[in-house]
Enzyme design. Sequence first.
Site, PDB file in Angstrom:
ATOM      1  N   ASN A   1       0.599  -1.169   0.027  1.00  6.21           N
ATOM      2  CA  ASN A   1      -0.056  -0.087  -0.056  1.00  6.21           C
ATOM      3  C   ASN A   1       0.824   1.437   0.025  1.00  6.21           C
ATOM      4  OD1 ASN A   1       0.585  -0.839   2.869  1.00  6.21           O
ATOM      5  ND2 ASN A   1      -0.304   1.014   3.216  1.00  6.21           N
TER       6      ASN A   1
ATOM      7  N   GLN B   1      -5.104  -3.450  -2.353  1.00  5.86           N
ATOM      8  CA  GLN B   1      -4.469  -2.426  -3.404  1.00  5.86           C
ATOM      9  C   GLN B   1      -4.349  -3.153  -4.817  1.00  5.86           C
ATOM     10  OE1 GLN B   1      -4.012   0.657  -3.121  1.00  5.86           O
ATOM     11  NE2 GLN B   1      -3.856   0.898  -0.781  1.00  5.86           N
TER      12      GLN B   1
ATOM     13  N   CYS C   1       5.424  11.573  10.991  1.00  3.79           N
ATOM     14  CA  CYS C   1       6.677  11.936  10.320  1.00  3.79           C
ATOM     15  C   CYS C   1       7.780  12.328  11.339  1.00  3.79           C
ATOM     16  CB  CYS C   1       6.485  13.002   9.289  1.00  3.79           C
ATOM     17  SG  CYS C   1       5.321  12.685   7.655  1.00  3.79           S
TER      18      CYS C   1
END
Lengths: 125, 388
Positions: free
Chosen positions: B151, B179, B329
């Site tokens: 993915n 996917q 992140c």
Amino acid sequence: MNRGAADDAIRARFLRPTYAVDADAVDAWPASGAADTPGEDARCRVFLAVGNDGRLKAAFAAFGPPVVIACADWICERVTAQTVEITHTVTLADVEKALALTPTQRYAGLLAIDALSNAVINLGQ
Amino acid sequence: MSASIYLDHAATAPLAPGVAEVMHDVLVGAPGNPLSQHAEGRAACAHIDAAAEKVAGLIGAEPREIVWTSGATESSNLALRGVAEFIGAGARIVSVVTEHPATRDTLSALAKQGVTVDWLEVDAHGAIDHDALAAAVAQGPDLVSIMQVNNETGVIHDVPAIAEQCAAAGVALHVDAAQSLGRLPIDVSATPIALMSLSAHKIGGPKGIGALYVRRRAPKIGVAAQIIGGGQQRGLRAGTLPTHQIAGFGAAAAQAARHGIASQPEWARLRERLWQGMAPLGGLLRNGRPETAAAPFLSVSVTGVHGAALITGLNEGEPALAVSTGAACSAAKGESSHVVRAMGRSPREAAATIRFSLGPGVDEVAIDAAAQRFRDEVRRLRTLAEAA
């Protein structure tokens, strides 16, 4: 400032910072100071100069998430056109209040304060 | 979609044309409970039967092998937890470190409950070592669970070969096809797959509906229901069926059958155009090889920028690029993408990894604008960081 407005303010400064240093003219600044926060993978440098009128000019460079860039931009705005004395009065609380930083964003304010302090020390030298 | 340039079809694809109308018509026109024996119930049931034909047809299955769920995450939970419970003590499952959290987290939870989980590593291109798989299969696991298309990177695992490898060893195979459905040919009538997780909203169907393919002929495996209380769907998944959601899935599957595979060469062409438009920047690390990645996917790790700044700059700048990063992140906190880190990227590179995924509505104009916007944002952030 509510959370949404605070986020908008941080985002706006991140997307369109006023005080980002001109990377090609870094050497023209007489002093700079840096700080980093390895735990957040962020670093900030504040550039300072004193004009003929005794007033400060400031700019920054930064690597980090949007809040780091927003805090650096804010602190440059805060000291620009002020005398050097202003740099001794700017506190973390000022940054926190101005940008409504959350506890997890506080490090970004501290990063900017520390970079400014180091720049002032170098300016004195 | 409010974003100016939508390149996040792997997260969710916009509804395919006509799907909303089908859902509305069924919601309003077939209000009965599909298990009821009266006319209204039979009408609702007919819509479900029709959708099952279409979804099953997309993978070469029989309609009765389709178990409706709330999405691929629930499907994978049903497959993994269901097999583990059915096997009981001593259950053993083999999977891959780059799996979607629906698999990874479920298996981690099962491991805490005593299930033995063997994790296969991947190489720098995201591929598994088939010798390592053979060694793991030789240990006699009850199930191998693997995604067909990753993915985050689009890396394709060779499911037909893996299925043959498992079948030869007498081991059942679960495939996460969230996917790959509609993007790669999948034929369970010719490929010995026991279980397969499917999602509607990746192919232009509605969110909130998916399916688990449960093979009813060899090689099959027992699955214990995880939602009980009504006996629907042959006891495998209780709960009143959402007729309009299922009809929407069926409508999207019908369109995917017509256009899905056929459109892949065009996505590959546009993906390469996007990459060529970005590459002059330098400092870009492409994750996965184009020849072994699903056509709509382009995963790029960017050096010299902070991941959170990059994704915010792309998502919020003008024009906005609706793209995704692999995970939260913060490189230093190790929260960056486990997928690209498994492929050898550093935490900082992994944190600054962007996934572009193409789909209907994307054309050369959008691709060129996206490449320009990407270049501008990376240059801006690198300039901001350069003197720091």
